[in-house]
Scaffold this motif. Structure first.
Motif, PDB file in Angstrom:
ATOM      1  N   LEU A 178      57.162  41.053  40.631  1.00  0.00           N
ATOM      2  CA  LEU A 178      56.838  39.642  40.442  1.00  0.00           C
ATOM      3  C   LEU A 178      55.745  39.274  41.438  1.00  0.00           C
ATOM      4  O   LEU A 178      55.872  39.513  42.639  1.00  0.00           O
ATOM      5  CB  LEU A 178      58.072  38.764  40.678  1.00  0.00           C
ATOM      6  CG  LEU A 178      57.820  37.247  40.699  1.00  0.00           C
ATOM      7  CD1 LEU A 178      57.499  36.740  39.295  1.00  0.00           C
ATOM      8  CD2 LEU A 178      59.015  36.493  41.278  1.00  0.00           C
ATOM      9  N   TYR A 179      54.667  38.687  40.934  1.00  0.00           N
ATOM     10  CA  TYR A 179      53.556  38.235  41.780  1.00  0.00           C
ATOM     11  C   TYR A 179      53.577  36.708  41.826  1.00  0.00           C
ATOM     12  O   TYR A 179      53.591  36.058  40.779  1.00  0.00           O
ATOM     13  CB  TYR A 179      52.222  38.724  41.217  1.00  0.00           C
ATOM     14  CG  TYR A 179      52.076  40.228  41.199  1.00  0.00           C
ATOM     15  CD1 TYR A 179      51.407  40.891  42.225  1.00  0.00           C
ATOM     16  CD2 TYR A 179      52.603  40.980  40.151  1.00  0.00           C
ATOM     17  CE1 TYR A 179      51.273  42.271  42.217  1.00  0.00           C
ATOM     18  CE2 TYR A 179      52.475  42.367  40.137  1.00  0.00           C
ATOM     19  CZ  TYR A 179      51.814  43.007  41.165  1.00  0.00           C
ATOM     20  OH  TYR A 179      51.679  44.374  41.160  1.00  0.00           O
ATOM     21  N   LEU A 183      49.724  35.459  48.909  1.00  0.00           N
ATOM     22  CA  LEU A 183      50.244  36.042  47.681  1.00  0.00           C
ATOM     23  C   LEU A 183      51.307  37.080  48.034  1.00  0.00           C
ATOM     24  O   LEU A 183      51.173  37.815  49.020  1.00  0.00           O
ATOM     25  CB  LEU A 183      49.124  36.695  46.874  1.00  0.00           C
ATOM     26  CG  LEU A 183      47.946  35.793  46.479  1.00  0.00           C
ATOM     27  CD1 LEU A 183      46.946  36.575  45.651  1.00  0.00           C
ATOM     28  CD2 LEU A 183      48.428  34.574  45.711  1.00  0.00           C
ATOM     29  N   ILE A 184      52.360  37.144  47.222  1.00  0.00           N
ATOM     30  CA  ILE A 184      53.489  38.047  47.484  1.00  0.00           C
ATOM     31  C   ILE A 184      53.736  38.911  46.258  1.00  0.00           C
ATOM     32  O   ILE A 184      53.731  38.408  45.122  1.00  0.00           O
ATOM     33  CB  ILE A 184      54.753  37.253  47.858  1.00  0.00           C
ATOM     34  CG1 ILE A 184      54.573  36.585  49.227  1.00  0.00           C
ATOM     35  CG2 ILE A 184      55.988  38.152  47.852  1.00  0.00           C
ATOM     36  CD1 ILE A 184      55.748  35.745  49.662  1.00  0.00           C
ATOM     37  N   ARG A 185      53.958  40.194  46.500  1.00  0.00           N
ATOM     38  CA  ARG A 185      54.420  41.096  45.441  1.00  0.00           C
ATOM     39  C   ARG A 185      55.864  41.458  45.732  1.00  0.00           C
ATOM     40  O   ARG A 185      56.172  42.124  46.720  1.00  0.00           O
ATOM     41  CB  ARG A 185      53.557  42.361  45.376  1.00  0.00           C
ATOM     42  CG  ARG A 185      54.023  43.348  44.289  1.00  0.00           C
ATOM     43  CD  ARG A 185      53.024  44.460  44.066  1.00  0.00           C
ATOM     44  NE  ARG A 185      53.026  45.458  45.119  1.00  0.00           N
ATOM     45  CZ  ARG A 185      53.804  46.558  45.126  1.00  0.00           C
ATOM     46  NH1 ARG A 185      54.691  46.745  44.160  1.00  0.00           N
ATOM     47  NH2 ARG A 185      53.705  47.421  46.112  1.00  0.00           N
ATOM     48  N   TYR A 186      56.752  41.023  44.843  1.00  0.00           N
ATOM     49  CA  TYR A 186      58.193  41.239  45.018  1.00  0.00           C
ATOM     50  C   TYR A 186      58.646  42.332  44.058  1.00  0.00           C
ATOM     51  O   TYR A 186      58.551  42.190  42.838  1.00  0.00           O
ATOM     52  CB  TYR A 186      58.948  39.934  44.759  1.00  0.00           C
ATOM     53  CG  TYR A 186      60.454  40.061  44.868  1.00  0.00           C
ATOM     54  CD1 TYR A 186      61.063  40.150  46.112  1.00  0.00           C
ATOM     55  CD2 TYR A 186      61.252  40.088  43.724  1.00  0.00           C
ATOM     56  CE1 TYR A 186      62.438  40.255  46.212  1.00  0.00           C
ATOM     57  CE2 TYR A 186      62.623  40.180  43.821  1.00  0.00           C
ATOM     58  CZ  TYR A 186      63.219  40.274  45.068  1.00  0.00           C
ATOM     59  OH  TYR A 186      64.588  40.386  45.175  1.00  0.00           O
ATOM     60  N   HIS A 200      62.891  43.527  47.272  1.00  0.00           N
ATOM     61  CA  HIS A 200      62.312  43.167  48.563  1.00  0.00           C
ATOM     62  C   HIS A 200      60.811  42.963  48.384  1.00  0.00           C
ATOM     63  O   HIS A 200      60.220  43.352  47.360  1.00  0.00           O
ATOM     64  CB  HIS A 200      62.584  44.242  49.621  1.00  0.00           C
ATOM     65  CG  HIS A 200      61.837  45.523  49.403  1.00  0.00           C
ATOM     66  ND1 HIS A 200      60.510  45.699  49.716  1.00  0.00           N
ATOM     67  CD2 HIS A 200      62.243  46.713  48.877  1.00  0.00           C
ATOM     68  CE1 HIS A 200      60.125  46.910  49.417  1.00  0.00           C
ATOM     69  NE2 HIS A 200      61.156  47.559  48.895  1.00  0.00           N
ATOM     70  N   VAL A 201      60.167  42.356  49.398  1.00  0.00           N
ATOM     71  CA  VAL A 201      58.732  42.106  49.367  1.00  0.00           C
ATOM     72  C   VAL A 201      57.997  43.415  49.616  1.00  0.00           C
ATOM     73  O   VAL A 201      58.152  44.034  50.675  1.00  0.00           O
ATOM     74  CB  VAL A 201      58.329  41.045  50.411  1.00  0.00           C
ATOM     75  CG1 VAL A 201      56.824  40.898  50.468  1.00  0.00           C
ATOM     76  CG2 VAL A 201      58.982  39.708  50.078  1.00  0.00           C
ATOM     77  N   PRO A 215      46.698  45.491  42.090  1.00  0.00           N
ATOM     78  CA  PRO A 215      48.110  45.158  41.879  1.00  0.00           C
ATOM     79  C   PRO A 215      49.048  45.742  42.926  1.00  0.00           C
ATOM     80  O   PRO A 215      50.191  45.278  43.054  1.00  0.00           O
ATOM     81  CB  PRO A 215      48.402  45.742  40.487  1.00  0.00           C
ATOM     82  CG  PRO A 215      47.373  46.782  40.274  1.00  0.00           C
ATOM     83  CD  PRO A 215      46.150  46.329  40.999  1.00  0.00           C
ATOM     84  N   HIS A 216      48.592  46.746  43.667  1.00  0.00           N
ATOM     85  CA  HIS A 216      49.455  47.344  44.687  1.00  0.00           C
ATOM     86  C   HIS A 216      49.332  46.630  46.023  1.00  0.00           C
ATOM     87  O   HIS A 216      50.320  46.238  46.636  1.00  0.00           O
ATOM     88  CB  HIS A 216      49.113  48.830  44.853  1.00  0.00           C
ATOM     89  CG  HIS A 216      49.973  49.521  45.867  1.00  0.00           C
ATOM     90  ND1 HIS A 216      51.293  49.859  45.616  1.00  0.00           N
ATOM     91  CD2 HIS A 216      49.709  49.928  47.145  1.00  0.00           C
ATOM     92  CE1 HIS A 216      51.809  50.444  46.690  1.00  0.00           C
ATOM     93  NE2 HIS A 216      50.868  50.494  47.633  1.00  0.00           N
TER      94      HIS A 216
END
Length: 482
Positions: free
Chosen positions: A309-310, A319-322, A328-329, A383-384
């Motif tokens: 989830l972004y 911005l966070i990638r979960y 976890h983040v 995306p990574h």
């Protein structure tokens, strides 16, 4: 001699009677006003008596009281005149504390006033931008106005290339091919003889070519039409007035490709992520998974991609990638210079400063910066790591559009979030760095559309319209050969 003796005796008698006789006497009272009294004059009294001692004593007493009050105000330990010890000064620390409180409250009010003035200036700037944009749109002509020449006969109409009276002008229009980037061939010359309002309606309709054998929804081309909205679910409570729902186009175990996700975005601590096994379970409202995000989310700009989830962290440009599987983040990064928390939102508001989107080309961020002065900026993200790979600055004012989405590397904007019948009004191609105005009909069925995103998994548009989760079918033009 006898006469002189008699005269002296009469004078003595008259003098004695005068000393015993009452006479009128004039003098000043305590207020300074003239007062008349009857009295027996004294041979020793030469003039009226002046103001006596009691008045002077009264003035001394009043002066002592005034000195005591002055000593209280100045903090000095003074004693009043005349030896009076009954009035004393209040301790100095209490007065100093009261003064400090008053100064502190004044400073707070001054700071609040300055903050409100800054907000007012920001609002004035945004209103001026919207006013200029409105004037620009109003001044743009819909059609090139030519001199009016009334047709004289059917033969003249045919000679001029216009359909004869009674023929179907729309069919004459729809058979014309549409060259990309050139809509001039879609304007029928016969419309110059109609009223101006009629011409505007016709011009809006003709921006969209009729569907024909060139439609290919499997390719990566430009959108030519949007279907009617289909309602899948209505939110249960006020927290679902705004929200975002999505589907991962490249789902990762343990979640399958049919999994759908929903977030209600009304509230200050938005952390709940609901998962549904398929569209049927979403429509019934039976989630199979509920995840609690470690950091709160802001607005409706989240998206799903490759098992993560972004989203934008609340009150920041981070911005966070979960990672859904690990819960976890997995990555976090600030989007450079991006506005946040109401600096550059869409026209409907909702702190929609940063909008994340996924299409055939990958992960995108749609936002604006102070340098761009409110114009939409598009950035391709890794995306990574969430690192910005490349950015494009458009000429589209972000506050002038209701929402936007990405398809095949092209940005599409929607004109209104509230109008039941509105349009997709701009398209910007990141491949050519060129944009143009379009007019593709779009419906806001429930009158308050707060989220529009492209679902790569279903090749449809997902939207959140005033408590309702809806979707739209898309028609894309056939992919052109390179």
């Amino acid at each position: 001699m006898f006469f002189l003796f008699l005269l002296c005796m009469c004078g003595l008698l008259l003098r004695g009677n005068a000393q015993d006789r009452a006479s009128l006497w004039r003098g000043n009272d305590r207020t300074g006003r003239c007062q008349y009294t009857f009295t027996v004059p004294s041979p020793m009294e030469a003039t009226c008596p002046q103001v006596g001692g009691p008045e002077v004593e009264g003035l001394k007493t009043r002066l002592s009281v005034l000195e005591a009050l002055m000593s209280q105000l100045s903090g000095k330990d003074l004693q009043p005149r005349g030896g009076h010890q009954g009035v004393s000064a209040r301790p100095q620390p209490e007065l100093q504390e009261a003064l400090n409180r008053a100064v502190g409250e004044r400073n707070l009010l001054q700071g609040e006033k300055e903050r409100l003035e800054r907000e007012l200036e920001t609002l004035k700037f945004r209103m001026e931008e919207m006013r200029r944009e409105t004037e620009r749109l109003r001044s743009r002509p819909c059609l090139t106005q030519n001199p009016v020449v009334a047709p004289s006969s059917t033969q003249q109409d045919r000679a001029r290339g216009r359909p004869a009276a009674g023929s179907n002008q729309m069919s004459h229009l729809m058979t014309r091919p549409n060259r990309q980037g050139d809509s001039s061939n879609l304007r029928d010359s016969a419309w110059q003889y109609g009223a101006q309002s009629f011409q505007e309606v016709k011009a809006e309709v003709t921006e969209v070519p009729a569907p024909d054998g060139t439609v290919d929804n499997t390719g990566c081309s430009e959108v030519i039409s949007v279907g009617e909205p289909v309602t899948h679910r209505k939110a249960d409570n006020i927290a679902g007035k705004y929200g975002v729902w999505m589907q991962d186009p490249e789902a990762v175990s343990p979640y399958g490709p049919n999994m759908l996700w929903r977030i209600d975005t009304v509230g200050t601590e938005i952390r709940q992520l609901y998962g549904y096994d398929d569209m049927e379970q979403l429509s019934k409202g039976f989630p199979s998974k509920v995840l609690l995000l470690p950091e709160p989310l802001e607005s409706t700009g989240a998206t799903m991609y490759r098992g993560s989830l972004y989203y934008q962290r609340r009150l920041s440009r981070t911005l966070i990638r979960y990672d859904l599987a690990a819960e976890h983040v997995a990555a976090r990064r600030e989007l450079p210079h991006a506005g946040f928390h109401g600096q550059f939102p869409y026209s409907w508001g909702g702190y929609t400063d940063i909008d994340l989107s996924v299409d055939e080309k990958g992960l995108w961020a749609i936002y604006s910066t102070s340098k761009a002065q409110g114009a939409i900026v598009i950035s391709k993200l890794d995306p990574h790591s969430l690192e910005v790979k490349k950015s494009w600055e458009t000429s589209i004012r972000k506050a002038s559009v209701a929402n936007s989405f990405m398809i095949c590397g092209k940005l599409y904007t929607v004109a209104s979030y509230a109008a039941r019948d509105t349009t997709i009004n701009h398209v910007y191609d990141t491949g050519t760095s060129q944009g143009k105005a379009v007019s593709i009909p779009f419906k806001n069925k429930y009158g308050y559309n707060s989220m529009i995103d492209y679902s790569l998994a279903q090749r449809k548009l997902f939207a959140w319209d005033n408590f309702h989760l809806v979707s739209y079918d898309l028609r894309l033009g056939r992919q052109q050969a390179n």
